[in-house]
Design an enzyme around this catalytic site. Structure first.
Site, PDB file in Angstrom:
ATOM      1  N   SER A 187      -4.127  -0.221  -1.409  1.00  0.00           N
ATOM      2  CA  SER A 187      -4.058  -1.616  -1.953  1.00  0.00           C
ATOM      3  C   SER A 187      -2.948  -2.674  -1.225  1.00  0.00           C
ATOM      4  CB  SER A 187      -3.839  -1.444  -3.431  1.00  0.00           C
ATOM      5  OG  SER A 187      -2.932  -0.970  -3.625  1.00  0.00           O
ATOM      6  N   ASP A 216       2.262  -8.001  -9.222  1.00  0.00           N
ATOM      7  CA  ASP A 216       1.925  -7.549 -10.410  1.00  0.00           C
ATOM      8  C   ASP A 216       2.487  -6.028 -10.413  1.00  0.00           C
ATOM      9  OD1 ASP A 216       0.923  -5.667  -8.558  1.00  0.00           O
ATOM     10  OD2 ASP A 216      -1.261  -6.300  -8.611  1.00  0.00           O
ATOM     11  N   HIS A 245       2.475  -4.255  -6.806  1.00  0.00           N
ATOM     12  CA  HIS A 245       2.205  -4.703  -5.575  1.00  0.00           C
ATOM     13  C   HIS A 245       3.473  -5.760  -5.381  1.00  0.00           C
ATOM     14  CE1 HIS A 245      -1.786  -3.408  -6.431  1.00  0.00           C
ATOM     15  NE2 HIS A 245      -1.439  -2.375  -5.402  1.00  0.00           N
TER      16      HIS A 245
END
Ligand SMILES: *[C@@H]1O[C@H](CO)[C@@H](O)[C@H](O)[C@H]1NC(C)=O
Ligand SMILES: *[C@@H]1O[C@H](CO)[C@@H](O)[C@H](O)[C@H]1NC(C)=O
Ligand SMILES: *[C@@H]1O[C@H](CO)[C@@H](O)[C@H](O)[C@H]1NC(C)=O
Length: 368
Positions: A36, A333, A336
């Site tokens: 991600s 977040d 990340h």
């Protein structure tokens, strides 16, 4: 007559594209593998619980007018920024996106997938994701498309000399596999940290070797960041502002040490290939330790998220609370980095010294 003109125009176009790609100093293509941290939208096309195509993700991503794209951050990923800086006119398209066809793929393709890891079992908590084995299978498909687009000989040259292969993987093998309280109990009882790390590296060796067999030559591999310091880990372990989870960081450090050895071996054993190590661990740790030096006001609290002392439990989504100044948070977040942090990291990878990127930086790798 008409079809002759079309054919002529097409020939000139293809010729000039090829000539540009071969002559100028810009990078031709960026092939992005990973999780991600660099997913640019593949998971939008999977039925998965690991998704970022919901607001306010992408709020600072100019190319989409601030709409979510599937990137797990507020703006550009490190892969986006590096591609731009090395002179690629388009962001590498997600392999699963409908527009990943025709000449668009000549600028590169992104195979990264939120939740993915080196090991096949990693991320099964999300139901679906692309692990590294599958990402390399997909590159094999792209590789044949290049033969069709450029002809076998020019394609080989373009892949070997004008393309960079970046791999940002490994964090989920710990966070969403080995360290998961429920799912991994079996693995943790049967496998010591040492054995698990060795297993990861032997799979990664195989994956990198397969890429080499498909003509990849210029590699950059990121090590695992300080995963014990992300807001999610700090929140669920109820740590203080300046503490990090030591087991998670120890696992990362153990893996990183052996990754360095693996890349040195591959540099010796695979003729014509260059493997570069991106020291993401030290780069992110520097931002966390000295955040105020870089203009951040916090390196422990997520900008977008909810729950606990660091907004670190519930992922970023429409009902999350969001910070006032997104450029002043190291973390976007619970997992990340923000675009502001990504810009600083990317800059070091592009132009930095051996402490962060070795044996050479990405601009030097491009110009090899
Ligand atoms: C391809 O589609 C994606 C959406 O999936 C979009 O973000 C991207 O800008 C498009 N890229 C190109 C080169 O058309
Ligand atoms: C990993 O999983 C994919 C399907 O998701 C499968 O095709 C592949 O064979 C698996 N690889 C290994 C080594 O088990
Ligand atoms: C790529 O795909 C071809 C055709 O399916 C297969 O024969 C070959 O082994 C694959 N190569 C790699 C490195 O996976």
């Amino acid at each position: 007559m008409k079809s002759y003109i079309v054919a002529l125009v097409l020939t000139i176009f293809i010729y000039s594209f090829g000539a540009n790609a071969a002559d100028d100093s810009n990078l031709g293509a960026s092939f992005i593998f990973g999780d991600s941290l660099v997913d640019a939208g593949n998971n939008n096309y999977l039925s998965t619980l690991s998704r970022a195509n919901i607001k306010p993700n992408g709020i600072d991503f100019k190319a989409s007018g601030g709409n979510p794209t599937g990137r797990f951050t507020n703006g550009r990923t490190i892969g986006d920024i590096v591609g731009e800086e090395l002179g690629i006119p388009n962001y590498a398209v997600p392999f699963l996106a409908p527009n990943a066809t025709g000449k668009t793929i000549l600028y590169g393709v992104n195979y990264a997938s939120g939740g993915g890891g080196i090991m096949n079992a990693t991320g099964r908590i999300f139901v679906n994701r692309l692990g590294m084995d599958v990402q390399v299978d997909y590159f094999n498909i792209t590789r044949r498309q290049f033969d069709q687009l450029l002809g076998a000989s020019q394609a080989r040259d373009y892949i070997m000399k004008k393309s960079i292969f970046s791999i940002t993987i490994g964090a989920n093998d710990f966070l969403n596999n080995y360290l998961l309280p429920v799912l991994s109990v079996g693995a943790r009882i049967s496998e010591s940290p040492d054995a698990f790390v060795d297993d990861m590296l032997s799979h990664l060796r195989n994956q990198l070797t397969r890429m080499y067999q498909l003509d990849a030559r210029k590699f950059v591999i990121g090590n695992v960041g300080p995963i014990g310091c992300i807001p999610y880990q700090k929140t669920i372990n109820q740590l203080d502002e300046n503490e990090c989870v030591s087991l998670a960081n120890q696992l990362a450090t153990q893996y990183n040490g052996k990754l360095k050895d693996l890349l040195a071996q591959l540099n010796d054993n695979l003729p014509g290939a260059t493997f570069i190590l991106a020291n993401v661990y030290d780069l992110v740790m520097e931002l966390i330790r000295n955040y105020n030096k870089y203009g951040f006001i916090t390196a422990s609290r997520a900008c977008c998220g909810n729950g606990g002392q660091f907004a670190g439990i519930i992922p970023c989504g429409p009902t999350s609370s969001m910070c006032q100044d997104r450029a002043k948070h190291v973390f976007w977040d619970p997992y990340h980095p923000s675009e502001a942090a990504n810009i600083i990291i990317a800059k070091q990878l592009l132009d930095g010294g051996k402490q962060y990127i070795s044996p050479m930086n990405l601009r030097q790798l491009r110009d090899l």
